[in-house]
Design a protein around this motif. Structure first.
Motif, mmCIF file in Angstrom:
data_model
loop_
_atom_site.group_PDB
_atom_site.id
_atom_site.type_symbol
_atom_site.label_atom_id
_atom_site.label_comp_id
_atom_site.label_asym_id
_atom_site.label_seq_id
_atom_site.Cartn_x
_atom_site.Cartn_y
_atom_site.Cartn_z
ATOM 1 N N ARG A 67 0.843 -1.204 0.000
ATOM 2 C CA ARG A 67 0.000 0.000 0.000
ATOM 3 C C ARG A 67 0.877 1.253 0.000
ATOM 4 N NH1 ARG A 67 -3.046 -2.075 5.158
ATOM 5 N NH2 ARG A 67 -0.843 -2.533 5.475
ATOM 6 N N ALA A 242 -10.100 -8.709 4.425
ATOM 7 C CA ALA A 242 -10.027 -7.253 4.308
ATOM 8 C C ALA A 242 -10.123 -6.834 2.846
ATOM 9 C CB ALA A 242 -8.743 -6.740 4.929
ATOM 10 N N SER A 243 -9.428 -7.563 1.940
ATOM 11 C CA SER A 243 -9.473 -7.239 0.507
ATOM 12 C C SER A 243 -10.879 -7.389 -0.031
ATOM 13 C CB SER A 243 -8.555 -8.164 -0.295
ATOM 14 O OG SER A 243 -7.267 -8.151 0.229
ATOM 15 N N SER A 245 -13.755 -7.264 1.652
ATOM 16 C CA SER A 245 -14.634 -6.213 2.200
ATOM 17 C C SER A 245 -14.401 -4.908 1.480
ATOM 18 C CB SER A 245 -14.389 -6.000 3.696
ATOM 19 O OG SER A 245 -14.440 -7.225 4.362
ATOM 20 N N TYR A 246 -13.123 -4.601 1.212
ATOM 21 C CA TYR A 246 -12.778 -3.358 0.534
ATOM 22 C C TYR A 246 -13.390 -3.326 -0.870
ATOM 23 C CZ TYR A 246 -9.932 0.163 -1.822
ATOM 24 O OH TYR A 246 -9.522 1.238 -2.557
ATOM 25 N N SER A 249 -17.114 -2.949 -0.718
ATOM 26 C CA SER A 249 -17.541 -1.600 -0.363
ATOM 27 C C SER A 249 -17.393 -0.660 -1.551
ATOM 28 C CB SER A 249 -16.761 -1.077 0.841
ATOM 29 O OG SER A 249 -15.431 -0.821 0.463
ATOM 30 N N LEU A 250 -16.363 -0.887 -2.376
ATOM 31 C CA LEU A 250 -16.157 -0.083 -3.589
ATOM 32 C C LEU A 250 -17.337 -0.276 -4.531
ATOM 33 C CD1 LEU A 250 -12.452 -0.441 -4.802
ATOM 34 C CD2 LEU A 250 -13.577 1.617 -3.980
#
Lengths: 255, 251
Positions: A67, A242-243, A245-246, A249-250
């Motif tokens: 990141r 986490a990936s 969920s991200y 959400s996008l």
């Protein structure tokens, strides 16, 4: 290892065990300076470590925060800005399959690719297939939401896995009696696929549907030098969750 | 005692069979080269098929070409490439090899005594493989978007294509060819797309030569080689093909 026994009907029975001895992989001091810029969560980076260990090559691992990419990574892979990058005496080699072939050509012990041109071409073809279809197929199935979409994605992913099942039939490893190039490329299946299945709430590598591949996965992951490069399962699972969920959400926030 | 005796015999048998296998492999390779049974499943406008044509010409290999209709794939294609059902497929003595870059490396390894496509140094080989892979990942898909896209989508694709070609131009530098003094893997991987430049430019209304003069000069240099010029179709023929395709797709 295998042992021969002779029955009364003069049939040779070969018993394969999974205890393949890789203690011949000693470290060679005259190999130049080898570094790997990578992320331990990435299966593309782990396969490079496996190859180096199989060849007995000592290396320094530089963990990258994807990141917040380091100037080193951007300097040595300006085109794709991705891991893994192999640095050999300061010279960069990028793209994991290109790196594996480099390692195989530079250090001749314990060849990864078969010697015969046709077998080499087959290994390369299957490696490309795994990276382009199987990995992304599994990820698509992991990400898919809604029953119909999920089922379709699972079906597609399993179609790709079925080709691998056929390839491993009758063999202990894709490389034959010892692991080779294609085993390292398919090597994401025992851990990474399992984590994706959990995160995506689905099962792709069903033991009844793909018994040979399932057995290969069990044997592969037991090899000490393979096991020692794996990231902790929980860490990987958190990362995938986490990936997911991200990404979801996008998608939800799209107008 | 019997078991250890057998083990000794067994291991010497294995050593012997490995020796025979290595000898046999070299002989087999020579025989394979002598055997003229090479078939290429191809499709005339395919840049990927063109790569294999060039490699076979460079190595002086006689082969039989089978033209495939990709809208009506032959049983042979489906049998030889059951996974992807795509061309090109090289069939050497009945054994199929798929994926153009893998075919190029196979040709280079079997017919290794003439016009090598890859250098011998592992570092230079990995650089060649990297750039060939880069070309594979970018040019075809971006070029398609340039030809088929409209408005903003097309402008974005044009910009990306020029960026890629400029990156490749940078890699070429002052060399005659990507392979140095002679053509290599990267030259063979990229030059077929030159026949598509006219289509990209006409559909996108821009000039690649204006943006990447060194790259176009390199392509024209390549076209001076008969092995390349005879393997590539006329760019105007490609453009007619593109127009037909666009009509079919309603674009």
């Amino acid at each position: 290892t295998h042992t021969h026994t002779k029955t009364e009907n003069k049939v040779h029975v070969i018993i394969y065990t999974t205890e393949v001895d890789y203690s011949f992989c000693r470290f060679d001091c005259n190999m130049g300076e080898v570094k790997v810029i990578g992320s331990r969560k990435s299966q593309f980076c782990t396969r490079v470590e496996w190859a180096l260990k199989l060849k007995g090559v000592a290396y320094e691992y530089l963990e990258e925060d994807l990141r917040n990419k380091s100037p080193l990574l951007l300097k040595f892979n300006p085109v794709h800005k991705k891991v893994p990058v192999l640095l050999h005496d300061g010279e960069p080699i990028v793209e994991s399959l290109v790196i594996l072939e480099y390692i195989d050509e530079k250090w001749k012990e314990n060849p990864l690719l078969p010697q015969e041109p046709y077998e080499r071409a087959m290994a390369r073809c299957w490696a490309k297939f795994v990276d382009e279809k199987c990995v992304f197929g599994a990820w698509d199935a992991c990400r898919a939401e809604g029953e119909e979409e999920k089922e379709k994605a699972i079906g597609s992913a399993q179609e790709s896995i079925a080709f691998l099942e056929k390839q491993i039939e009758g063999k202990i490893f894709f490389g034959g009696e010892q692991i080779g190039f294609l085993d390292l490329v398919v090597g994401w299946i025992p851990l990474w696929l399992g984590v994706m299945e959990e995160a995506g709430g689905m099962k792709l590598l069903e033991a009844e549907k793909f018994p040979c591949l399932h057995e290969w996965a069990q044997n592969f992951i037991k090899i000490p030098l393979i096991k020692e490069c794996l990231p902790p399962r929980e860490e990987l699972a958190n990362y995938f969750q986490a990936s997911l969920s991200y990404l979801r959400s996008l998608a939800a926030n799209k107008p | 005692c019997w078991i250890s005796g057998q083990a000794l015999l067994g291991s010497s048998r294995i050593i012997f069979s490995v020796l025979i296998k290595n000898l046999r492999e070299r002989d087999l390779q020579t025989v394979r080269q002598m055997e003229d049974n090479v078939v290429l499943l191809d499709f005339w406008p395919s840049s990927f098929g063109m790569r294999v044509r060039i490699a076979l010409a460079e190595k002086g290999i006689k082969y039989e070409s089978h033209e495939e209709n990709l809208l009506d794939k032959s049983p042979l294609l489906v049998e030889m490439n059951p996974v992807h059902k795509l061309i090109p497929v090289l069939i050497h003595n009945g054994k199929p090899i798929c994926e153009s870059l893998i075919i190029l490396q196979y040709i280079d390894e079997v017919w290794h005594d003439k016009s090598p496509l890859l250098p011998s140094d592992p570092c230079k080989r990995s650089q060649a493989r990297f750039w060939a892979d880069y070309i594979d990942k970018k040019i075809y898909s971006i070029g398609k978007r340039v030809m088929m896209g409209k408005g903003e989508e097309q402008e974005v694709a044009k910009k990306e294509l020029i960026e890629c070609l400029k990156t490749l131009e940078g890699e070429l530098g002052d060399k005659l060819y990507f392979g140095g003094e002679t053509i290599g893997l990267v030259d063979v991987a990229l030059v077929p797309f030159y026949t598509w430049f006219y289509s990209y430019e006409t559909c996108g209304n821009f000039s690649i030569e204006a943006e990447c003069p060194k790259l176009v000069a390199w392509a024209k240099r390549c076209m001076e080689r008969e092995t390349i010029s005879k393997s590539l179709p006329d760019p105007h023929k490609i453009y007619s093909f593109v127009l037909q395709l666009k009509q079919k797709l309603g674009k």
